[in-house]
Scaffold this motif. Sequence first.
Motif, short mmCIF file in Angstrom:
data_model
loop_
_atom_site.label_atom_id
_atom_site.label_comp_id
_atom_site.label_asym_id
_atom_site.label_seq_id
_atom_site.Cartn_x
_atom_site.Cartn_y
_atom_site.Cartn_z
N ARG A 93 0.82 -1.21 0.00
CA ARG A 93 0.00 0.00 0.00
C ARG A 93 0.86 1.27 0.00
O ARG A 93 0.57 2.23 -0.69
N LEU A 94 1.90 1.26 0.79
CA LEU A 94 2.86 2.36 0.86
C LEU A 94 2.18 3.72 1.01
O LEU A 94 2.08 4.49 0.08
N GLU A 152 0.28 11.46 4.37
CA GLU A 152 -0.69 10.64 5.09
C GLU A 152 -0.09 10.10 6.38
O GLU A 152 -0.72 10.13 7.44
N MET A 153 1.14 9.60 6.30
CA MET A 153 1.76 9.01 7.47
C MET A 153 2.05 10.07 8.53
O MET A 153 1.90 9.82 9.72
N ALA A 174 1.13 -9.44 14.49
CA ALA A 174 0.10 -8.50 14.06
C ALA A 174 0.39 -7.93 12.68
O ALA A 174 -0.53 -7.77 11.86
N ARG A 175 1.65 -7.66 12.39
CA ARG A 175 2.00 -6.97 11.14
C ARG A 175 1.60 -7.76 9.90
O ARG A 175 1.30 -7.18 8.86
N GLU A 229 3.02 0.55 11.06
CA GLU A 229 3.25 1.08 9.72
C GLU A 229 3.26 -0.04 8.69
O GLU A 229 2.81 0.15 7.56
N THR A 230 3.75 -1.22 9.05
CA THR A 230 3.70 -2.37 8.15
C THR A 230 2.25 -2.76 7.89
O THR A 230 1.88 -3.06 6.75
N ILE A 231 1.43 -2.77 8.93
CA ILE A 231 0.01 -3.08 8.77
C ILE A 231 -0.63 -2.09 7.80
O ILE A 231 -1.33 -2.47 6.86
#
Length: 325
Positions: free
Chosen positions: A122-123, A128-129, A264-265, A300-302
């Motif tokens: 998705r990056l 946004e981040m 979780a990731r 962030e990986t999720i």
Amino acid sequence: MRVFDNTLYIVGDSDGLPGLKRALALTNTETGSISLVSIIESIIHPIGSSKFYTELKEAFEALRHERLAMLEKLANSVPKGISVTYEVMDGRSYVEAIKRVLLYKHDLVVANAADSDHKGNRLFVSEEMQLLRKCPCPVLLLKSSQAGPFKRVLATLDFEYYDTPDTEQSEPTLNDEILEVSATIASEAKGKLDIINVYEIPGEGAMTAGWIPMNINSFSDYANSCAKTSKDKVDMQVKRSKHRLGTTVFDQSTVETHIVHGRARSTIPEVAETLKTDLIVMGTVGRAGTSGFLLGNTAETILNHIDCSVLALKPPGFETPISLD
């Protein structure tokens, strides 16, 4: 019942109507308000020839008028019961959005996320981040290709980083907010609420590698105990939220819990895809008085591996590093 009272919708370059409908669906119809903002990330300095500067300035003025007309059109579609304002602003998108949150006490920011053609990567873009990391109120990033209400909502509970309350505890926790906001959104959409807790087995790698001697039966008992602990915590959280919300909103006939062993990731994106989730509600972790960050690489990986909208909530005591000065 709606979740938020004072919504800020950051309107991008694409059609803003689907995002507006999503924002309105979460805004109180009786006492709520919504602000529509378009942010032009440019500051014009008098560089080069005077003719070039004049032409550049005129171009940006035309763009502002175009954006203002777009916002006015959107504002006219807001139902009468909701107060609406609109404005075109200059500057860095996430900075100006956060300043507006601080100034006008918005309790939700809605923005359209840039779509990706690469599934599984998705990056999220930098703006946004930064907004997710540093905004002091909840942020809803919409997958712009989605339409209609959030019919399937996934609430992600974390008992390692968020408090695990007793049912009698009065102070709300981040897990409370995640579950109760998720339940309310699902209820409003007459949809389904999924609740997930991904648990790990402490020392599993060392045990399975033989570094920590343990026979297979003992390890199985230990693994079952970890699973039961996770389930007991989720059950307690559900009981607490049901008591706080009532059965009208928290209808357990439309609730399904998922107690999953893994990391979780990788597990949350996989479960979300399997369930065809429309919205993931997750918490962020940050210490009060420090710059806001999501939970390291895990969150962030999720975010970078999901293909749906996401609502990120902040923990109690969170403070943004952005100021009005």
